[in-house]
Design an enzyme around this catalytic site. Structure first.
Site: not given
Ligand code: PNW
Length: 459
Positions: A167, A363
């Site tokens: 990400e 994911e």
């Molecule tokens: C992902 N958004 O993070 C990460 O890869 C993980 O480590 C995390 O635990 C998981 O998603 C759940 O949050 C994100 O705001 C954080 O769109 C924020 C976003 C998307 C993914």
């Protein structure tokens, strides 16, 4: 329990975690400090002042966790390697004990017939590299490639799938533009060079992994369909700009070797040669999906996004994230929109055509504030519905001609959810963070039952 979606033969099902979110043991066996250790120690950064110091204690309990995966019956496990365990100062001496941990983990996965899928950088940058400029510095990209060589040479014969970076958009936006993730910098648009250095690091690491003999190399990049708040030209334009910044800024250079129009000029240039590295061919492209983004022109009122909840929405932005209404929400407040997954998969296929390699959903998941009941059960039927509906959406994308090869559930375990601490629970397995007791939830049982009766067995 409800019916399981029909997926192509050989479709890979897996679970996912990340080092800082599950491992704990932050001071053990020579691990160096990461930006997340530093960030969590600062006041008011993390809900309830929590940290990943212990997390799920996976560093010590990995045999139990691999046993849980083995009983679950999924094909693959996506984990991340903590850069500061392997190269404590980010460059220079390698810590053999750190590499040994991942060696043991990989061997126990293989013994359980689970394909290891490794991410090299899931946000825990060595603090020493941050002190030298972090991702604002071009040098960090070269350091990632050196570390990729070390890991690739040790584990390349056994790890089945590789991702240098998780990400890049979240690292850029949350870590460097808004400051709600480590290293906590609120640079606004001045964070754009961070995106370039992450992309360059990705490309150099892809090349380093290949040179070390690794196969099946991709990326885990989060993407979301971006919907204009209305059909007005202002809202459409704002949404298109947002789409460019959160989707195309990262996928275009990797898949086509070019930045979206106007963005190359914003990068620390010249970028032409870098783009050749950034677009090094991938074996697959990983999409992390959570929810669509609804975006309007600034000044529409309601400048609030579930995604940015708790974060100050900066003033003067040329777009405005809005609340998506009319959908169920997880306990984290994220909208549940399974068809958004079909849409982003189809959009990628249409946008990139044959430049898009096979796709994995690296994911997908949801947080509910699950509790263990008096019978020792966790009835998370909303999570069962979530994954069933998102797998149906994958099946619909496959029917529409997208070559989707697998789906990784975020997450195997409830874990340290970054700025949210331990409040948000994404796991198929409940973790009691006082006792470290693991309780498989109903969603775990649902997957387990299906996997046990899969006609073709493990893929
Ligand atoms: C992902 N958004 O993070 C990460 O890869 C993980 O480590 C995390 O635990 C998981 O998603 C759940 O949050 C994100 O705001 C954080 O769109 C924020 C976003 C998307 C993914």
């Amino acid at each position: 329990m409800s019916e399981f979606p029909t997926l192509p033969n050989g479709f890979v099902l897996g679970t996912a975690t990340a080092s800082y979110q599950v491992e704990g043991a932050v001071d053990e066996d020579g691990r160096g400090r990461s930006v997340w250790d530093t960030f969590c120690a600062e006041p008011d950064r993390i809900k309830n002042g929590e940290t990943g110091d212990v997390a799920c204690d996976h560093y010590h309990r990995y045999p139990e966790d691999v046993a849980l995966m083995s009983e679950l019956g999924m094909d693959a496990y996506r984990f991340s390697i903590a850069w500061p365990r392997v190269v404590p100062d980010g460059s220079g001496p390698v810590n053999p004990a750190g590499l040994d941990f991942y060696d043991r983990l990989v061997d126990s996965l293989l013994a359980a017939e689970i394909t290891p899928a490794a991410t090299l950088f899931h946000w825990d940058l060595p603090q020493a590299l941050q002190d030298a400029g972090g991702w604002q510095s071009r040098d960090t990209a070269a350091r990632l490639a050196e570390y990729a060589t070390v890991v690739g040479e040790r584990l390349g014969d056994r790890v089945g799938m590789w991702m240098p970076i998780n990400e890049p958009v979240v690292v850029t936006m949350f870590g460097h533009a808004l400051g709600v993730h480590a290293p906590g910098l609120a640079l606004g648009f001045d964070a754009l060079p961070v995106a370039h250095h992450l992309l360059l690091g990705h490309g150099l690491a892809v090349q380093a992994l290949r040179a070390a003999g690794c196969s099946s190399i991709g990326i885990a990049s989060n993407h979301a369909p971006t919907w204009p708040a209305s059909s007005s030209p202002e809202d459409q334009e704002a949404a298109a700009l947002y789409d460019t910044l959160v989707n195309r800024l990262f996928a275009d250079p990797v898949l086509t070797g070019a930045y979206p129009e106007g963005l190359a000029e914003a990068m620390p240039g010249p970028v032409e040669d870098d783009l050749k590295v950034i677009s090094s061919p991938l074996d697959w492209f990983g999409i992390n999906y959570y929810q669509p983004s609804l975006v309007g022109a600034p000044g529409g009122g309601g400048a609030e996004s579930p995604v940015l909840e708790g974060a100050p929405v900066p003033e003067g932005l040329p777009f405005e994230p809005r609340q998506l209404t009319g959908y169920d929400r997880t306990d984290f407040g994220w909208a549940v929109v399974p068809d958004g997954l079909r849409e982003i998969l189809v959009t990628f296929r249409e946008r990139y055509g044959d430049a898009l390699p096979p796709v994995y959903v690296t994911e997908s998941g949801c947080s509910f504030h699950d509790v263990v009941d008096e019978h020792g059960q966790v009835h998370d039927e909303r999570r069962v519905a979530y994954h069933r509906e998102h797998l149906d959406a994958v099946a619909a994308a496959v029917d529409a001609g997208v070559d989707v090869r697998g789906y990784f559930v975020w997450s195997l375990l409830d874990n340290f959810e970054w700025a949210e601490g331990f409040t948000e629970r994404f796991g198929l397995v409940h973790v009691d963070f006082e006792t470290q007791h693991r309780t498989p939830k109903d969603s775990y049982r649902w997957f387990q039952q299906h996997l046990a009766t899969r006609p073709s067995g493990k893929s």
